[in-house]
Design a protein around this motif. Structure first.
Motif, PDB file in Angstrom:
ATOM      1  N   THR A   1      -5.773  50.263  49.225  1.00 30.52           N
ATOM      2  CA  THR A   1      -7.062  50.605  49.814  1.00 30.52           C
ATOM      3  C   THR A   1      -8.218  50.412  48.836  1.00 30.52           C
ATOM      4  OG1 THR A   1      -6.842  52.942  49.203  1.00 30.52           O
ATOM      5  CG2 THR A   1      -6.028  52.286  51.377  1.00 30.52           C
ATOM      6  N   LYS A   2      -7.908  50.282  47.559  1.00 31.57           N
ATOM      7  CA  LYS A   2      -8.951  50.098  46.547  1.00 31.57           C
ATOM      8  C   LYS A   2      -8.862  48.715  45.893  1.00 31.57           C
ATOM      9  CE  LYS A   2      -9.076  55.038  45.460  1.00 31.57           C
ATOM     10  NZ  LYS A   2      -8.946  56.065  44.378  1.00 31.57           N
ATOM     11  N   ILE A   3      -8.313  47.754  46.616  1.00 31.04           N
ATOM     12  CA  ILE A   3      -8.024  46.456  46.017  1.00 31.04           C
ATOM     13  C   ILE A   3      -9.275  45.746  45.509  1.00 31.04           C
ATOM     14  CG2 ILE A   3      -8.160  45.089  48.157  1.00 31.04           C
ATOM     15  CD1 ILE A   3      -5.477  44.823  45.370  1.00 31.04           C
ATOM     16  N   ASP A   4     -10.420  45.969  46.153  1.00 33.48           N
ATOM     17  CA  ASP A   4     -11.646  45.298  45.714  1.00 33.48           C
ATOM     18  C   ASP A   4     -12.225  45.930  44.446  1.00 33.48           C
ATOM     19  OD1 ASP A   4     -11.982  47.422  47.580  1.00 33.48           O
ATOM     20  OD2 ASP A   4     -14.096  46.945  47.774  1.00 33.48           O
ATOM     21  N   GLU A   5     -11.617  47.015  43.982  1.00 32.35           N
ATOM     22  CA  GLU A   5     -12.014  47.588  42.698  1.00 32.35           C
ATOM     23  C   GLU A   5     -11.239  46.965  41.543  1.00 32.35           C
ATOM     24  OE1 GLU A   5     -11.682  51.824  42.780  1.00 32.35           O
ATOM     25  OE2 GLU A   5     -12.800  52.029  44.658  1.00 32.35           O
ATOM     26  N   VAL A   6     -10.243  46.161  41.877  1.00 33.89           N
ATOM     27  CA  VAL A   6      -9.369  45.541  40.874  1.00 33.89           C
ATOM     28  C   VAL A   6      -9.691  44.066  40.680  1.00 33.89           C
ATOM     29  CG1 VAL A   6      -6.968  44.896  40.399  1.00 33.89           C
ATOM     30  CG2 VAL A   6      -7.497  47.182  41.236  1.00 33.89           C
ATOM     31  N   PHE A   7     -10.150  43.402  41.759  1.00 30.41           N
ATOM     32  CA  PHE A   7     -10.459  41.977  41.704  1.00 30.41           C
ATOM     33  C   PHE A   7     -11.923  41.758  42.056  1.00 30.41           C
ATOM     34  CE2 PHE A   7      -5.948  42.266  42.759  1.00 30.41           C
ATOM     35  CZ  PHE A   7      -5.399  41.511  41.743  1.00 30.41           C
ATOM     36  N   ALA A   8     -12.532  40.796  41.391  1.00 27.53           N
ATOM     37  CA  ALA A   8     -13.931  40.470  41.626  1.00 27.53           C
ATOM     38  C   ALA A   8     -14.054  39.395  42.709  1.00 27.53           C
ATOM     39  CB  ALA A   8     -14.573  39.986  40.327  1.00 27.53           C
ATOM     40  N   GLU A   9     -15.262  39.070  43.054  1.00 21.72           N
ATOM     41  CA  GLU A   9     -15.535  38.064  44.071  1.00 21.72           C
ATOM     42  C   GLU A   9     -14.919  36.724  43.680  1.00 21.72           C
ATOM     43  OE1 GLU A   9     -19.413  36.012  46.292  1.00 21.72           O
ATOM     44  OE2 GLU A   9     -19.675  37.635  44.829  1.00 21.72           O
ATOM     45  N   ASP A  10     -14.228  36.100  44.625  1.00 23.46           N
ATOM     46  CA  ASP A  10     -13.624  34.764  44.446  1.00 23.46           C
ATOM     47  C   ASP A  10     -12.546  34.728  43.358  1.00 23.46           C
ATOM     48  OD1 ASP A  10     -15.382  33.819  46.379  1.00 23.46           O
ATOM     49  OD2 ASP A  10     -16.857  33.157  44.900  1.00 23.46           O
ATOM     50  N   GLU A  11     -11.971  35.854  43.013  1.00 27.34           N
ATOM     51  CA  GLU A  11     -11.011  35.868  41.906  1.00 27.34           C
ATOM     52  C   GLU A  11      -9.581  35.566  42.348  1.00 27.34           C
ATOM     53  OE1 GLU A  11     -10.533  38.327  37.775  1.00 27.34           O
ATOM     54  OE2 GLU A  11     -11.139  39.452  39.560  1.00 27.34           O
ATOM     55  N   VAL A  12      -9.323  35.659  43.657  1.00 31.58           N
ATOM     56  CA  VAL A  12      -7.973  35.486  44.188  1.00 31.58           C
ATOM     57  C   VAL A  12      -7.906  34.225  45.037  1.00 31.58           C
ATOM     58  CG1 VAL A  12      -6.230  36.502  45.715  1.00 31.58           C
ATOM     59  CG2 VAL A  12      -7.515  37.963  44.128  1.00 31.58           C
ATOM     60  N   SER A  13      -6.840  33.448  44.873  1.00 28.40           N
ATOM     61  CA  SER A  13      -6.691  32.195  45.614  1.00 28.40           C
ATOM     62  C   SER A  13      -5.735  32.301  46.797  1.00 28.40           C
ATOM     63  CB  SER A  13      -6.194  31.087  44.673  1.00 28.40           C
ATOM     64  OG  SER A  13      -7.154  30.830  43.669  1.00 28.40           O
ATOM     65  N   ARG A  14      -4.907  33.344  46.831  1.00 24.65           N
ATOM     66  CA  ARG A  14      -4.020  33.535  47.986  1.00 24.65           C
ATOM     67  C   ARG A  14      -3.569  34.988  48.039  1.00 24.65           C
ATOM     68  NH1 ARG A  14       0.327  29.040  48.923  1.00 24.65           N
ATOM     69  NH2 ARG A  14      -1.685  27.997  49.311  1.00 24.65           N
ATOM     70  N   ILE A  15      -3.434  35.492  49.271  1.00 25.27           N
ATOM     71  CA  ILE A  15      -2.925  36.839  49.491  1.00 25.27           C
ATOM     72  C   ILE A  15      -1.697  36.755  50.382  1.00 25.27           C
ATOM     73  CG2 ILE A  15      -3.387  39.100  50.513  1.00 25.27           C
ATOM     74  CD1 ILE A  15      -6.358  38.657  49.873  1.00 25.27           C
ATOM     75  N   PHE A  16      -0.625  37.398  49.951  1.00 24.35           N
ATOM     76  CA  PHE A  16       0.591  37.489  50.760  1.00 24.35           C
ATOM     77  C   PHE A  16       0.706  38.903  51.331  1.00 24.35           C
ATOM     78  CE2 PHE A  16       1.691  34.214  47.597  1.00 24.35           C
ATOM     79  CZ  PHE A  16       2.114  33.188  48.431  1.00 24.35           C
ATOM     80  N   LEU A  17       0.941  38.977  52.635  1.00 21.74           N
ATOM     81  CA  LEU A  17       1.230  40.239  53.311  1.00 21.74           C
ATOM     82  C   LEU A  17       2.592  40.095  53.974  1.00 21.74           C
ATOM     83  CD1 LEU A  17      -2.220  40.856  55.077  1.00 21.74           C
ATOM     84  CD2 LEU A  17      -1.401  41.910  52.961  1.00 21.74           C
ATOM     85  N   ASN A  18       3.595  40.692  53.385  1.00 26.38           N
ATOM     86  CA  ASN A  18       4.961  40.528  53.861  1.00 26.38           C
ATOM     87  C   ASN A  18       5.529  41.844  54.379  1.00 26.38           C
ATOM     88  OD1 ASN A  18       5.265  37.744  53.178  1.00 26.38           O
ATOM     89  ND2 ASN A  18       5.510  38.319  51.027  1.00 26.38           N
ATOM     90  N   PHE A  19       5.816  41.885  55.683  1.00 23.76           N
ATOM     91  CA  PHE A  19       6.502  43.017  56.299  1.00 23.76           C
ATOM     92  C   PHE A  19       5.809  44.343  55.994  1.00 23.76           C
ATOM     93  CE2 PHE A  19       9.329  39.487  55.717  1.00 23.76           C
ATOM     94  CZ  PHE A  19       9.824  39.316  56.998  1.00 23.76           C
ATOM     95  N   SER A  20       4.500  44.320  56.185  1.00 18.04           N
ATOM     96  CA  SER A  20       3.699  45.525  55.999  1.00 18.04           C
ATOM     97  C   SER A  20       4.063  46.562  57.059  1.00 18.04           C
ATOM     98  CB  SER A  20       2.210  45.188  56.118  1.00 18.04           C
ATOM     99  OG  SER A  20       1.856  44.132  55.250  1.00 18.04           O
ATOM    100  N   ASP A  21       3.822  47.818  56.738  1.00 16.12           N
ATOM    101  CA  ASP A  21       4.066  48.905  57.680  1.00 16.12           C
ATOM    102  C   ASP A  21       3.254  48.646  58.951  1.00 16.12           C
ATOM    103  OD1 ASP A  21       4.200  51.359  59.076  1.00 16.12           O
ATOM    104  OD2 ASP A  21       4.368  52.490  57.214  1.00 16.12           O
ATOM    105  N   PRO A  22       3.886  48.602  60.129  1.00 18.87           N
ATOM    106  CA  PRO A  22       3.141  48.283  61.365  1.00 18.87           C
ATOM    107  C   PRO A  22       2.286  49.430  61.888  1.00 18.87           C
ATOM    108  CG  PRO A  22       5.440  48.726  61.879  1.00 18.87           C
ATOM    109  CD  PRO A  22       5.339  48.715  60.369  1.00 18.87           C
ATOM    110  N   TRP A  23       2.491  50.637  61.411  1.00 18.11           N
ATOM    111  CA  TRP A  23       1.731  51.785  61.904  1.00 18.11           C
ATOM    112  C   TRP A  23       1.578  51.680  63.420  1.00 18.11           C
ATOM    113  CZ3 TRP A  23       1.189  55.804  58.835  1.00 18.11           C
ATOM    114  CH2 TRP A  23       1.187  55.604  57.441  1.00 18.11           C
ATOM    115  N   PRO A  24       2.649  51.877  64.178  1.00 15.71           N
ATOM    116  CA  PRO A  24       2.646  51.561  65.620  1.00 15.71           C
ATOM    117  C   PRO A  24       1.751  52.425  66.487  1.00 15.71           C
ATOM    118  CG  PRO A  24       4.690  52.651  64.967  1.00 15.71           C
ATOM    119  CD  PRO A  24       3.968  52.325  63.703  1.00 15.71           C
ATOM    120  N   LYS A  25       1.445  53.658  66.074  1.00 15.11           N
ATOM    121  CA  LYS A  25       0.592  54.496  66.902  1.00 15.11           C
ATOM    122  C   LYS A  25      -0.843  53.960  66.897  1.00 15.11           C
ATOM    123  CE  LYS A  25       3.240  58.754  66.228  1.00 15.11           C
ATOM    124  NZ  LYS A  25       3.203  60.161  65.763  1.00 15.11           N
ATOM    125  N   SER A  26      -1.468  53.925  68.066  1.00 18.99           N
ATOM    126  CA  SER A  26      -2.816  53.360  68.173  1.00 18.99           C
ATOM    127  C   SER A  26      -3.810  54.096  67.286  1.00 18.99           C
ATOM    128  CB  SER A  26      -3.295  53.403  69.630  1.00 18.99           C
ATOM    129  OG  SER A  26      -3.286  54.731  70.131  1.00 18.99           O
TER     130      SER A  26
END
Length: 214
Positions: free
Chosen positions: A98-123
């Motif tokens: 939730t604080k990922i933008d406090e770790v990386f600056a603008e344009d600092e990342v070239s790819r993001i992987f999201l693998n099997f993240s928690d689906p949080w099924p409740k609306s």
């Protein structure tokens, strides 16, 4: 960084030196200097036990990888894998996404992987999904334009939700498959997470997409 369940984990994590960055905010905007090269940076959010990211790092020495995981009991497995492989183009952050933008600056990342993240099924929990608009806003702060988010999931409803959220937030979708391991995307199915290996062995479908930040 907060120690929650296993007091021995901190001591072991610290023993791995540069494989784990304990104060990642200090490197914001300076990750290429930290790695000591100008290679692109790919991050996996929710790296789990690390099979996926350590395999990629082993196969692609010209890319720097950063795995982010908040659960210390699984992160330690990922760190051990990297250490056993002798990898130098990878590090891990024991950090809340939730604080990922406090770790990386603008344009600092070239790819993001999201693998099997928690689906949080409740609306009512939709805002916790890692492809919710609020998270995508954070990713857009750190991801270079023209670069990509790669997503895999076994959850059809999360996949549908992600397709809509990404489409509505300046991402162009491509290479979409509703059954990765019966698709033409050979490279995408050649490197699997631990969850993916288990799901595929059970004959379950894996949903995958690539989303380009325009």
């Amino acid at each position: 960084m907060r120690l929650r369940k296993k007091p021995w984990v901190k001591d072991e994590i610290v023993s791995y030196g540069r494989l784990v960055v304990l104060d990642p905010e200090k490197n914001r905007g300076q990750w290429k200097e930290w790695f000591g090269n100008d290679q692109p940076i790919h991050i996996e959010l929710g790296t789990g036990k690390g099979n996926f990211i350590t395999t990629l790092a082993e196969q692609n020495p010209s890319v720097n990888y950063i795995g982010v995981e908040v659960r210390e009991e699984v992160l330690i497995s990922a760190v051990r894998k990297a250490a056993n492989k002798g990898l130098t183009n990878i590090t891990f952050l024991w950090f809340n996404i939730t604080k990922i933008d406090e770790v990386f600056a603008e344009d600092e990342v070239s790819r993001i992987f999201l693998n099997f993240s928690d689906p949080w099924p409740k609306s009512g929990h939709a805002k916790r999904r890692l492809t919710h608009t609020e998270f995508l806003k954070r990713y857009k702060k750190i991801l270079e334009r023209g670069q990509e988010i790669h997503l895999k999931t076994d959850n059809e409803k999360l996949f549908e939700f992600s397709l809509n959220e990404l489409s509505n937030n300046d991402f162009r979708l491509k290479n979409i498959t509703l059954d990765l391991h019966n698709s033409k995307f050979e490279e995408a199915k050649s490197v699997m997470t631990e969850y993916e290996q288990k799901f595929v062995s059970r004959g379950m479908k894996i949903y995958r997409l690539e989303a380009v930040y325009q």
